[in-house]
Design a protein around this motif. Structure first.
Motif, mmCIF file in Angstrom:
data_model
loop_
_atom_site.group_PDB
_atom_site.id
_atom_site.type_symbol
_atom_site.label_atom_id
_atom_site.label_comp_id
_atom_site.label_asym_id
_atom_site.label_seq_id
_atom_site.Cartn_x
_atom_site.Cartn_y
_atom_site.Cartn_z
ATOM 1 N N PRO A 298 0.821 -1.208 0.000
ATOM 2 C CA PRO A 298 0.000 0.000 0.000
ATOM 3 C C PRO A 298 0.856 1.260 0.000
ATOM 4 C CG PRO A 298 -0.762 -1.544 1.679
ATOM 5 C CD PRO A 298 0.563 -2.052 1.180
ATOM 6 N N VAL A 299 0.508 2.207 -0.833
ATOM 7 C CA VAL A 299 1.166 3.510 -0.814
ATOM 8 C C VAL A 299 0.837 4.178 0.519
ATOM 9 C CG1 VAL A 299 1.151 5.818 -1.803
ATOM 10 C CG2 VAL A 299 1.186 3.821 -3.306
ATOM 11 N N GLY A 300 1.859 4.688 1.186
ATOM 12 C CA GLY A 300 1.629 5.306 2.481
ATOM 13 C C GLY A 300 1.684 4.335 3.637
ATOM 14 N N GLY A 301 2.043 3.068 3.332
ATOM 15 C CA GLY A 301 2.177 2.088 4.398
ATOM 16 C C GLY A 301 0.844 1.671 4.995
ATOM 17 N N GLU A 302 0.896 1.068 6.167
ATOM 18 C CA GLU A 302 -0.309 0.551 6.804
ATOM 19 C C GLU A 302 -1.308 1.655 7.148
ATOM 20 O OE1 GLU A 302 0.750 -1.777 10.152
ATOM 21 O OE2 GLU A 302 1.838 -3.292 8.979
ATOM 22 N N LYS A 303 -0.809 2.868 7.377
ATOM 23 C CA LYS A 303 -1.700 3.972 7.733
ATOM 24 C C LYS A 303 -2.358 4.610 6.513
ATOM 25 C CE LYS A 303 0.688 5.219 12.022
ATOM 26 N NZ LYS A 303 1.368 6.307 12.779
ATOM 27 N N LEU A 304 -1.915 4.226 5.316
ATOM 28 C CA LEU A 304 -2.488 4.724 4.066
ATOM 29 C C LEU A 304 -2.448 6.248 3.970
ATOM 30 C CD1 LEU A 304 -5.613 2.381 3.821
ATOM 31 C CD2 LEU A 304 -3.376 2.078 2.742
ATOM 32 N N VAL A 305 -1.356 6.854 4.455
ATOM 33 C CA VAL A 305 -1.222 8.307 4.350
ATOM 34 C C VAL A 305 -0.958 8.668 2.894
ATOM 35 C CG1 VAL A 305 -0.444 8.599 6.710
ATOM 36 C CG2 VAL A 305 1.239 8.182 4.912
ATOM 37 N N ARG A 306 -1.360 9.871 2.496
ATOM 38 C CA ARG A 306 -1.237 10.268 1.088
ATOM 39 C C ARG A 306 0.198 10.579 0.694
ATOM 40 N NH1 ARG A 306 -5.034 14.561 -1.438
ATOM 41 N NH2 ARG A 306 -4.149 13.537 -3.272
ATOM 42 N N ALA A 307 0.975 11.185 1.593
ATOM 43 C CA ALA A 307 2.311 11.667 1.243
ATOM 44 C C ALA A 307 3.385 10.743 1.789
ATOM 45 C CB ALA A 307 2.519 13.076 1.760
ATOM 46 N N ILE A 308 4.425 10.512 0.985
ATOM 47 C CA ILE A 308 5.555 9.691 1.431
ATOM 48 C C ILE A 308 6.702 10.564 1.922
ATOM 49 C CG2 ILE A 308 4.977 7.747 -0.052
ATOM 50 C CD1 ILE A 308 7.124 8.748 -2.030
ATOM 51 N N GLY A 309 6.556 11.861 1.885
ATOM 52 C CA GLY A 309 7.585 12.801 2.310
ATOM 53 C C GLY A 309 7.311 14.171 1.717
ATOM 54 N N LYS A 310 8.313 15.055 1.783
ATOM 55 C CA LYS A 310 8.172 16.403 1.233
ATOM 56 C C LYS A 310 9.339 16.693 0.296
ATOM 57 C CE LYS A 310 6.349 19.770 3.543
ATOM 58 N NZ LYS A 310 6.146 20.891 4.485
ATOM 59 N N CYS A 311 9.042 17.414 -0.768
ATOM 60 C CA CYS A 311 10.087 17.830 -1.699
ATOM 61 C C CYS A 311 10.045 19.349 -1.848
ATOM 62 C CB CYS A 311 9.920 17.158 -3.058
ATOM 63 S SG CYS A 311 8.493 17.726 -4.015
ATOM 64 N N THR A 312 11.096 19.892 -2.428
ATOM 65 C CA THR A 312 11.230 21.334 -2.583
ATOM 66 C C THR A 312 11.462 21.662 -4.049
ATOM 67 O OG1 THR A 312 12.173 21.559 -0.368
ATOM 68 C CG2 THR A 312 12.559 23.372 -1.895
ATOM 69 N N PHE A 313 10.846 22.730 -4.530
ATOM 70 C CA PHE A 313 11.104 23.191 -5.887
ATOM 71 C C PHE A 313 10.908 24.700 -5.944
ATOM 72 C CE2 PHE A 313 6.604 22.222 -5.701
ATOM 73 C CZ PHE A 313 5.999 23.240 -6.423
ATOM 74 N N GLU A 314 11.482 25.297 -6.967
ATOM 75 C CA GLU A 314 11.373 26.735 -7.183
ATOM 76 C C GLU A 314 10.319 27.013 -8.254
ATOM 77 O OE1 GLU A 314 13.116 29.106 -5.475
ATOM 78 O OE2 GLU A 314 13.913 27.448 -4.274
ATOM 79 N N TRP A 315 9.494 28.024 -8.005
ATOM 80 C CA TRP A 315 8.465 28.401 -8.972
ATOM 81 C C TRP A 315 8.176 29.896 -8.809
ATOM 82 C CZ3 TRP A 315 2.790 29.020 -8.224
ATOM 83 C CH2 TRP A 315 2.111 29.156 -9.444
ATOM 84 N N ARG A 316 8.295 30.628 -9.885
ATOM 85 C CA ARG A 316 8.056 32.073 -9.893
ATOM 86 C C ARG A 316 8.851 32.794 -8.814
ATOM 87 N NH1 ARG A 316 2.477 34.066 -12.350
ATOM 88 N NH2 ARG A 316 2.076 32.366 -13.818
ATOM 89 N N GLY A 317 10.067 32.338 -8.612
ATOM 90 C CA GLY A 317 10.954 33.005 -7.664
ATOM 91 C C GLY A 317 10.710 32.672 -6.216
ATOM 92 N N LYS A 318 9.834 31.724 -5.934
ATOM 93 C CA LYS A 318 9.544 31.308 -4.563
ATOM 94 C C LYS A 318 9.896 29.837 -4.386
ATOM 95 C CE LYS A 318 7.666 35.261 -3.342
ATOM 96 N NZ LYS A 318 8.279 36.133 -2.306
ATOM 97 N N THR A 319 10.245 29.480 -3.144
ATOM 98 C CA THR A 319 10.539 28.102 -2.797
ATOM 99 C C THR A 319 9.293 27.447 -2.217
ATOM 100 O OG1 THR A 319 12.861 28.617 -2.360
ATOM 101 C CG2 THR A 319 11.989 26.571 -1.429
#
Length: 382
Positions: A298-319
């Motif tokens: 299962p994606v998200g493990g036994e708890k079925l959480v939606r997110a597996i972590g956090k990522c960072t990206f730049e868009w329109r000059g903001k992080t």
């Protein structure tokens, strides 16, 4: 039971996608709130979590997820007008907007719902309480809902909605409003006179949050009246396009992608590709660090959480720091699978369109393991 039962709520983003499809296909269905006792008795044991939308068929089958609900009808040949165009450029375009509408537009949807309390809050609290606990007294509903809104606001932060990013979120959404309005001023639906999977994807964010909550709904009516009419059209039993005199109930001929729609495809490239790139890099690193995931894990493990972590990206000059939700790869794979299934000449035609609209990367950004669905749950395949 002779009718289909559809479990959803008017203010639920993902309910809007499946509900609109049921309406447009003239499905005989009854909408039920998950606050109904039957949801706990029948649905929860089948899907193993509280989530909407869910469809219960007359035979008692339980189908969860808007895309899966749509495909349940499509695979059985029960659609009045298939959501999937047969021509290659229109098919790929519609699948791109399915992903963008349901996932790429979540940021403005969350911002305009939760950051305008003076205009929105009374309405939102009433709606959340009413459909979650329809039999409870109003004051009791409000008391419970007011204690739980913090979790909902935290979800907006997970999508990257923080004070530092709000100015560019608003800037981009106002530009998008203008481009959507220009398109729907010329064309009743995304690709002509009947909705496609792209329309059903777009209606998710553009109805429940952005077209129904008081602040963004008034904004849409003022700045994008043709777009607002489209949200009405998408929830009407008939074609509801009388202002388009004698417009045929068909897709645009010749696999046409009009200029207004190419502008919107460029918007997907500018506003959503940076996030897809970051998602792909994070997910493939995460999968490399977790090589022993069994098939159908299962994606998200036994708890079925939606997110597996956090990522960072730049868009329109903001992080932006956002949660990485593998379900988005499920939708991305649908685009890529449809492209891979095309013949050589059709792939060239679609490839030229993607290159013209800066979307070529959408075919190469792939998760190292596919995301599938099994028994109403997202799983890592293979």
């Amino acid at each position: 039971m002779t009718k289909f039962r559809f479990y959803g709520m008017p203010h639920s983003l993902y309910s809007g996608k499946a509900r609109s499809y049921l309406i447009k296909q003239h499905v005989d269905f009854e909408e039920m709130t998950p606050g109904h006792p039957r949801y706990g008795e029948k649905v929860m044991p089948a899907i193993q979590r509280w989530i909407i939308p869910v469809l219960e068929t007359p035979d008692g089958e339980i189908v969860q997820d808007g895309t899966d609900i749509i495909d349940w009808f499509e695979k059985r040949g029960l659609a009045r007008h298939s959501a999937y165009p047969e021509s290659p450029r229109q098919r790929i375009t519609s699948l791109i907007f399915e992903m963008f509408g349901g996932e790429g537009m979540v940021r403005p949807a969350m911002h305009y719902r939760w950051n305008f309390d003076e205009t929105n809050l009374d309405f939102i609290e009433d709606q959340f309480g009413l459909f979650a606990m329809p039999s409870a007294p109003r004051e009791k509903r409000l008391e419970i809902i007011r204690k739980s809104t913090g979790r909902m606001r935290a979800a907006a932060v997970m999508f990257g909605v923080v004070p530092e990013t709000i100015p560019v979120i608003e800037e981009a959404y106002e530009e998008l409003l203008g481009e959507l309005n220009a398109h729907f001023a010329e064309t009743p639906y995304l690709l002509g006179g009947t909705p496609t999977i792209g329309d059903y994807g777009l209606i998710a964010s553009l109805f429940a949050h952005l077209g129904r909550d008081p602040y963004p709904a008034q904004m849409m009516k003022r700045r994008a009246p043709a777009l607002f009419r489209w949200t009405e059209r998408m929830n009407a039993w008939g074609t509801d396009m009388s202002e388009f005199l004698d417009y045929p109930e068909t897709l645009l001929p010749g696999d046409d992608i009009p200029a207004t729609l190419k502008t919107l495809l460029k918007r997907v490239a500018s506003d959503y590709l940076p996030e897809i790139r970051a998602f792909t890099a994070f997910t493939n690193d995460w999968l490399a660090e977790n090589p022993d995931l069994p098939a159908d894990a299962p994606v998200g493990g036994e708890k079925l959480v939606r997110a597996i972590g956090k990522c960072t990206f730049e868009w329109r000059g903001k992080t932006f720091d956002v949660g990485v939700m593998p379900y988005r790869f499920y939708l991305l794979q649908r685009i890529q699978d449809a492209f891979d299934a095309l013949g050589e000449e059709d792939r060239k035609s679609v490839g030229a369109l993607l290159e013209e609209t800066d979307l070529s990367d959408i075919m190469t950004l792939r998760s190292a393991r596919r995301v599938g669905r099994k028994n109403n749950i997202e799983v890592w395949e293979g």
